[in-house]
Design a protein around this motif. Structure first.
Motif, PDB file in Angstrom:
ATOM      1  N   LEU A  53       0.660  -1.419   0.194  1.00 51.76           N
ATOM      2  CA  LEU A  53      -0.093  -0.375   0.219  1.00 51.76           C
ATOM      3  C   LEU A  53       0.499   1.563   0.226  1.00 51.76           C
ATOM      4  CD1 LEU A  53      -3.125  -1.032   2.605  1.00 51.76           C
ATOM      5  CD2 LEU A  53      -2.776  -0.744  -0.460  1.00 51.76           C
ATOM      6  N   LYS A  56       1.800   2.949  -3.224  1.00 48.85           N
ATOM      7  CA  LYS A  56       0.663   3.459  -4.366  1.00 48.85           C
ATOM      8  C   LYS A  56       0.426   4.815  -3.702  1.00 48.85           C
ATOM      9  CE  LYS A  56      -2.244  -1.153  -4.643  1.00 48.85           C
ATOM     10  NZ  LYS A  56      -3.378  -1.695  -4.439  1.00 48.85           N
ATOM     11  N   ASP A  77      -1.990  -0.176   7.197  1.00 49.60           N
ATOM     12  CA  ASP A  77      -3.236  -0.660   6.540  1.00 49.60           C
ATOM     13  C   ASP A  77      -4.034  -0.111   6.579  1.00 49.60           C
ATOM     14  OD1 ASP A  77      -3.164  -2.410   8.964  1.00 49.60           O
ATOM     15  OD2 ASP A  77      -3.788  -3.464   7.376  1.00 49.60           O
ATOM     16  N   TYR A  81      -4.731   2.178   3.401  1.00 50.64           N
ATOM     17  CA  TYR A  81      -5.685   1.802   2.282  1.00 50.64           C
ATOM     18  C   TYR A  81      -6.880   3.193   2.215  1.00 50.64           C
ATOM     19  CZ  TYR A  81     -10.790   0.160   1.212  1.00 50.64           C
ATOM     20  OH  TYR A  81     -12.035  -0.494   0.824  1.00 50.64           O
ATOM     21  N   GLU A  84      -5.348   5.665  -0.232  1.00 48.79           N
ATOM     22  CA  GLU A  84      -5.551   5.811  -1.332  1.00 48.79           C
ATOM     23  C   GLU A  84      -7.255   5.443  -1.833  1.00 48.79           C
ATOM     24  OE1 GLU A  84      -4.736   0.722  -4.086  1.00 48.79           O
ATOM     25  OE2 GLU A  84      -5.280   0.746  -2.208  1.00 48.79           O
TER      26      GLU A  84
END
Length: 678
Positions: A53, A56, A77, A81, A84
């Motif tokens: 991640l 990204k 995470d 997330y 993103e």
């Protein structure tokens, strides 16, 4: 993965990791009793997810870094997330020209945490109670749309959670949620979204239709063929029912059943949803407006009407001018048409052919086109441009007369309500000794273009292949729509092997048969053909090569329900499916998980389509899951992959790009590592 990570973000990650796990690291270094650390807060899978991640987030802001710095690594995470997701949402909103305030974006993103909270108790009873409570509110009854849009952060989680309950915990993916949000915030202008094959367009259509219906709107959903319309409504019916939304389709052979799907007498605050083909909707409009049949009742009277188009490029672009293309326009035929036309006109003038006076002007206008149609009928082939058989609709009415049914070669759909004009249908009937029909002289019709424009800015669409900039510009000018390109939920590794060309028809069949037999040893094979005749010839060729009959499945005509077979038993090695383009658009062929290791389904496209969208749809049937590195030749030189992911090639020439099997992340590996599972 670490090479692709932003330097500041990587430095922060390193500091947080060392700070939180210094005790475990010391224990691992200095302890002789327990040399391996036992991480309680973060396991290997979560660690790799965080690293993936981080790659990204190419340019983290100071606020992003501060937020991560204050958080425990165990929740990185979740935070990454959401970051993103926020990037994708903001990017697509901006590119689509949808204006939303910073506060609105923040509120839209905050509900992500809520929709993942699992409710306790009887979920269906809870949803029934929540929906009924909303319907009973005076504020909802007075203005459903105003209430729903002012309570988005309660309504959207409820819709998504309802879908997951009905569909056995299949919670919508990020890209599907983004697709819904884009439709919701594009209420001032139409929107067409590019959603790649395998990303769940049926789900997106369903949840979008449910939201619009809860707003009190009449929602029409157009599919590219009858089978997809029936199947789409069937898959979403229980979902709509749980939300107390009525739905139906207009693909029955009984007109009364179709008309009842519109719920003409409904007086509920929430709207209802109708699936169908574009031709069926146009037929009912003409019946209502020109033949004064009361089909819609009060459905559109006090409601806004929305249209959701599946395969929007095919319906809005390819079919805008629904006409037969010239099959052969050589100078020789043009000269013959001119000579024959002149000969007939001379015989009419000499009274050798009698034409009533009131028809002479009409005949003089049409005769050249009739002659040309005769030449077209002479060279048109059965099982190519049309099929000569008892249609499925006539079978249900116990009619045994074979009729000529038009085929749409781009979609493989049998078009029962389509008739060729200018005498072409009649010349074909003469050629094949069918009962001669009268040419329709009706002047009442509605084009696809006019039909779509009736919905004004309330036109939404999804497609796997949105087309070139010129195509987008054309659609934007014609229907006042904007566009959004949604990313795939997983990075996909698609590889196209070298093309093969055959001069001789027999060699062409032999190559297809041998290639399909070779590939079927390790995975299922889908062979997509231009027409029904080609499917028959390839089937015979496979039989000639001793392919077992029970391993071959045909998907070429209405009623060939290939989805049911492979829903019960997923396609696996040895299975071969021979299809027209019915197999290339909207068909869900379930593939055994084991064969994904060998690249998933192998697709053989046996002809060169007229446009790139049809070709991309065909190849979209394969590689719908990330697969690993078992076959080196399948991993290397993925030029399509580079274009799709918009990433740089591996730094070293002796490296290839592939998906590692354990964590599904894409990485660079040496060529000699091909096929060793990374």
């Amino acid at each position: 993965m670490l090479i692709q990570t932003n330097e500041r973000l990587l430095f922060l990650f390193n500091n947080v990791f060392i700070t939180e796990y210094i005790d475990q690291i010391n224990q691992a270094v200095y302890s002789t009793d327990n040399p391996l650390s036992n991480y309680q807060k973060i396991d290997r899978q979560k660690f790799c997810t965080i690293v993936e991640l981080m790659g990204k987030i190419p340019a983290p802001t100071k606020e992003t870094l501060d937020q991560l710095s204050d958080a425990s690594l165990a929740v990185w995470d979740i935070l990454l997330y959401e970051m993103e997701f926020s990037q994708i949402f903001n990017r697509e909103m901006s590119q689509s020209g949808i204006n939303l305030s910073e506060d609105g974006v923040e509120k839209t993103l905050l509900f992500l945490n809520r929709i993942r909270v699992q409710l306790e108790g009887d979920e269906k009873s809870y949803i029934h109670k929540e929906i009924q409570n909303i319907f009973n509110l005076p504020s909802y009854q007075n203005n459903p749309e105003e209430y729903i849009r002012s309570h988005l952060y309660d309504i959207i989680p409820l819709i998504l959670y309802t879908w997951s309950i009905v569909n056995k915990s299949q919670f919508p993916k990020d890209t599907q949620i983004i697709a819904l949000l884009l439709f919701i915030h594009s209420h001032d202008k139409g929107l067409i979204e590019q959603v790649r094959t395998g990303e769940g367009k049926t789900l997106i259509v369903g949840i979008t239709a449910a939201f619009l219906a809860l707003c009190g709107n009449a929602v029409d959903i157009v599919s590219s063929n009858r089978d997809l319309a029936i199947d789409g409504e069937k898959k979403c019916h229980s979902f709509f029912q749980l939300l107390k939304i009525e739905s139906g389709h207009i693909c029955s052979e009984d007109d009364d059943v179709n008309h009842q799907s519109y719920r003409p007498d409904s007086n509920t605050c929430q709207g209802n949803i109708v699936y169908g083909k574009v031709g069926a909707f146009k037929r009912d409009i003409l019946e209502e407006e020109f033949n004064n049949k009361k089909i819609f009742g009060t459905r559109y009277l006090n409601r806004k009407k929305y249209l959701i188009v599946d395969e929007a490029d095919n319906m809005c672009l390819d079919k805008t001018r629904h006409v037969l293309k010239d099959i052969n326009n050589s100078d020789e035929i043009s000269k013959d048409v001119e000579d024959i036309t002149q000969f007939i006109k001379e015989n009419i003038n000499n009274k050798n052919i009698f034409i009533p006076d009131y028809m002479k002007e009409f005949v003089d206008y049409k005769i050249e086109r009739w002659v040309y149609s005769a030449f077209q009928a002479r060279i048109m082939r059965e099982n190519d441009h049309f099929v000569l058989d008892i249609s499925k609709t006539d079978e249900q009415k116990n009619k045994k007369q074979k009729t000529i049914t038009v085929l749409d070669k781009d979609t493989g759909v049998e078009q029962y309500s389509t008739r060729w004009n200018h005498g072409l249908a009649q010349f074909l009937e003469l050629k094949y000794r069918r009962k001669l029909s009268a040419e329709s002289l009706k002047a009442v019709f509605i084009s696809n273009k006019t039909f779509f424009q009736r919905y004004q800015h309330r036109l939404y669409g999804l497609t796997g292949t949105i087309g070139s900039e010129n195509s987008q510009s054309f659609l934007s000018d014609l229907y006042r729509v904007r566009f959004a390109h949604l990313p795939t939920s997983q990075e996909k590794c698609f590889y196209q092997i070298s093309n093969q060309i055959s001069i001789e028809y027999g060699d062409w069949l032999d190559i297809i048969a041998r290639e399909s037999i070779k590939q079927a040893k390790t995975r299922p094979v889908l062979i997509i053909c231009e027409n029904v005749k080609a499917t028959e010839n390839i089937w015979n060729e496979l039989i000639r090569h001793s392919v077992p009959l029970h391993t071959i499945e045909k998907y070429r005509r209405d009623g060939d329900n290939v989805e049911d077979r492979f829903a019960k038993k997923p396609a696996t090695l040895g299975d071969t499916i021979i299809a027209t383009n019915k197999g290339g658009r909207g068909t869900d062929i379930h593939v055994d998980e084991q064969v994904h290791k060998d690249g998933g389904m192998h697709v053989i496209l046996t002809y060169l389509p007229e446009n790139i969208r049809v070709e991309e749809q065909a190849f979209g049937r394969t590689c719908d899951q990330v697969w690993n590195c078992d076959n080196g030749y399948d991993e290397m030189n993925c030029t399509y992959l580079w274009e799709a992911l918009d990433v740089k090639k591996c730094n070293q020439r002796n490296q290839h790009y592939c998906a590692k099997p354990e964590y599904k992340n894409l990485t660079c590996l040496l060529y000699e590592q091909s096929g060793n599972d990374g």
